[in-house]
Scaffold this motif. Structure first.
Motif, PDB file in Angstrom:
ATOM      1  N   ARG A  12      40.740  82.139  52.494  1.00  0.00           N
ATOM      2  CA  ARG A  12      39.737  81.187  53.223  1.00  0.00           C
ATOM      3  C   ARG A  12      38.601  80.908  52.705  1.00  0.00           C
ATOM      4  O   ARG A  12      37.981  82.046  51.943  1.00  0.00           O
ATOM      5  CB  ARG A  12      39.769  81.828  54.837  1.00  0.00           C
ATOM      6  CG  ARG A  12      38.630  80.852  55.442  1.00  0.00           C
ATOM      7  CD  ARG A  12      38.602  81.371  56.974  1.00  0.00           C
ATOM      8  NE  ARG A  12      39.708  80.997  57.773  1.00  0.00           N
ATOM      9  CZ  ARG A  12      39.577  81.478  58.906  1.00  0.00           C
ATOM     10  NH1 ARG A  12      38.848  82.273  59.475  1.00  0.00           N
ATOM     11  NH2 ARG A  12      40.556  80.882  59.952  1.00  0.00           N
ATOM     12  N   THR A  24      37.324  84.742  52.357  1.00  0.00           N
ATOM     13  CA  THR A  24      38.186  85.792  53.025  1.00  0.00           C
ATOM     14  C   THR A  24      39.207  86.151  51.865  1.00  0.00           C
ATOM     15  O   THR A  24      39.907  85.045  51.275  1.00  0.00           O
ATOM     16  CB  THR A  24      38.668  85.476  54.213  1.00  0.00           C
ATOM     17  OG1 THR A  24      37.821  85.209  55.134  1.00  0.00           O
ATOM     18  CG2 THR A  24      39.666  86.822  54.681  1.00  0.00           C
ATOM     19  N   LYS A  32      41.939  93.213  53.234  1.00  0.00           N
ATOM     20  CA  LYS A  32      41.335  92.118  53.591  1.00  0.00           C
ATOM     21  C   LYS A  32      39.790  92.280  53.595  1.00  0.00           C
ATOM     22  O   LYS A  32      39.476  93.209  54.115  1.00  0.00           O
ATOM     23  CB  LYS A  32      41.797  91.261  54.720  1.00  0.00           C
ATOM     24  CG  LYS A  32      41.257  90.084  55.134  1.00  0.00           C
ATOM     25  CD  LYS A  32      41.734  89.347  56.557  1.00  0.00           C
ATOM     26  CE  LYS A  32      41.681  90.400  57.706  1.00  0.00           C
ATOM     27  NZ  LYS A  32      42.318  89.745  59.078  1.00  0.00           N
ATOM     28  N   THR A  34      35.879  90.105  53.903  1.00  0.00           N
ATOM     29  CA  THR A  34      35.066  88.816  53.883  1.00  0.00           C
ATOM     30  C   THR A  34      33.746  89.117  53.410  1.00  0.00           C
ATOM     31  O   THR A  34      33.226  89.947  53.611  1.00  0.00           O
ATOM     32  CB  THR A  34      35.111  88.681  55.407  1.00  0.00           C
ATOM     33  OG1 THR A  34      36.269  88.491  56.206  1.00  0.00           O
ATOM     34  CG2 THR A  34      34.257  87.324  55.718  1.00  0.00           C
ATOM     35  N   ARG A 102      45.868  86.071  56.690  1.00  0.00           N
ATOM     36  CA  ARG A 102      44.446  86.226  57.446  1.00  0.00           C
ATOM     37  C   ARG A 102      44.751  86.855  58.659  1.00  0.00           C
ATOM     38  O   ARG A 102      44.017  87.883  59.227  1.00  0.00           O
ATOM     39  CB  ARG A 102      43.854  84.869  57.579  1.00  0.00           C
ATOM     40  CG  ARG A 102      43.326  84.224  56.504  1.00  0.00           C
ATOM     41  CD  ARG A 102      42.566  82.914  56.752  1.00  0.00           C
ATOM     42  NE  ARG A 102      42.734  81.930  57.522  1.00  0.00           N
ATOM     43  CZ  ARG A 102      43.522  80.809  57.280  1.00  0.00           C
ATOM     44  NH1 ARG A 102      43.568  80.830  56.009  1.00  0.00           N
ATOM     45  NH2 ARG A 102      44.200  80.119  58.104  1.00  0.00           N
ATOM     46  N   GLU A 107      40.867  93.929  58.267  1.00  0.00           N
ATOM     47  CA  GLU A 107      39.998  94.310  57.369  1.00  0.00           C
ATOM     48  C   GLU A 107      39.980  95.380  56.726  1.00  0.00           C
ATOM     49  O   GLU A 107      40.172  96.567  57.712  1.00  0.00           O
ATOM     50  CB  GLU A 107      38.500  93.842  57.891  1.00  0.00           C
ATOM     51  CG  GLU A 107      38.423  92.592  58.470  1.00  0.00           C
ATOM     52  CD  GLU A 107      37.582  92.008  57.233  1.00  0.00           C
ATOM     53  OE1 GLU A 107      37.294  92.312  56.194  1.00  0.00           O
ATOM     54  OE2 GLU A 107      37.702  90.399  57.369  1.00  0.00           O
TER      55      GLU A 107
END
Length: 252
Positions: A12, A24, A32, A34, A102, A107
């Motif tokens: 992303r 992301t 993951k 960000t 996603r 995370e």
């Protein structure tokens, strides 16, 4: 604050300011993340074109111990996603893969096997005459298995008894797997699935390269597409944005 390095897939990109992005990334070593990419929107910025959607890159970032965004300091492009050059089906399939990465991952929860499978499938989607429908199915099943969401396929998900009916069996979307006839009568959101389709799911779950050898007739593909559309929508609690575009896969 020490810097971290990893291979990453861009899943992303959001404009943050006139010059920066929030990205992301699904990384091989950290899962993951960000991060803020300062200067990411500049034509000749520090990241060049490494932050395009589904690009593969090597990144360096500073991990924040608080809830603040990580800080991306370097991103070197290793591979572009060229699905658009092959047609709408590969392009939409790639976007769907990014959406599932996603939505299904957490995370900071690394899944290197899922990263490797994703990277291979993205590369194949960028190639000529990719078997898009099989690749999407392969990704969905492998992702569900590695993330602990694969439906139960041989035993009733609620009672544990073997489900051995010939022809079709009951599959509980809300329950997360096959159901015995007695349990199925008491549950909502139950669909019928052929045993042959369940065996295809097992094959794809056991072998990340099953898409290379297994062929799908139109009936099996339609049945499996309908099943996973419903099941993944239930897992996410919402309809994936790319689901409406997956109808193109019936043409593959």
């Amino acid at each position: 604050m020490p810097s971290e390095k990893s291979a990453a897939i861009v899943i992303r990109v959001i404009d943050w300011s006139e010059s920066s992005n929030v990205v992301t990334l699904f990384t091989r070593d950290f899962g993951k993340i960000t991060a803020l990419a300062k200067g990411g929107r500049r034509p000749k910025g520090p990241f060049e074109s490494a932050l395009d959607l589904l690009a593969g890159c090597r990144i360096v970032f500073l991990h924040k111990s608080t809830e603040a965004l990580d800080l991306l300091t370097e991103a070197k492009l290793m591979r572009r996603f060229r699905g658009a050059e092959q047609g709408l089906a590969p392009l939409y399939a790639g976007y769907y893969l990014a959406e599932l990465l996603r939505e299904l991952t957490e995370e900071g929860d690394p899944h290197p096997e899922l990263f490797d499978a994703s990277e291979e499938i993205i590369q194949v989607l960028s190639s000529t005459k990719a078997p898009v429908a099989r690749l999407v199915l392969q990704f969905e099943i492998i992702a569900l298995r590695l993330l602990g969401h694969l439906p139960r396929l041989t035993h009733c998900v609620e009672t544990g008894v073997p489900v051995t009916a010939s022809g079709t069996v009951a599959f509980g979307i809300l329950s997360g797997g096959v159901l015995s006839p007695e349990v199925a009568q008491q549950r909502s959101r139950v669909t019928r699935v052929r045993n042959s389709s369940l065996k295809i799911i097992e094959q794809f779950a056991q072998d990340v390269n099953a898409w290379k050898t297994i062929t799908l007739d139109s009936q099996s593909l339609g049945e499996l597409r309908n099943l996973f559309n419903q099941y993944i929508q239930h897992l996410l609690g919402k309809k994936p944005r790319m689901h409406d575009h997956l109808r193109l896969l019936s043409q593959q």
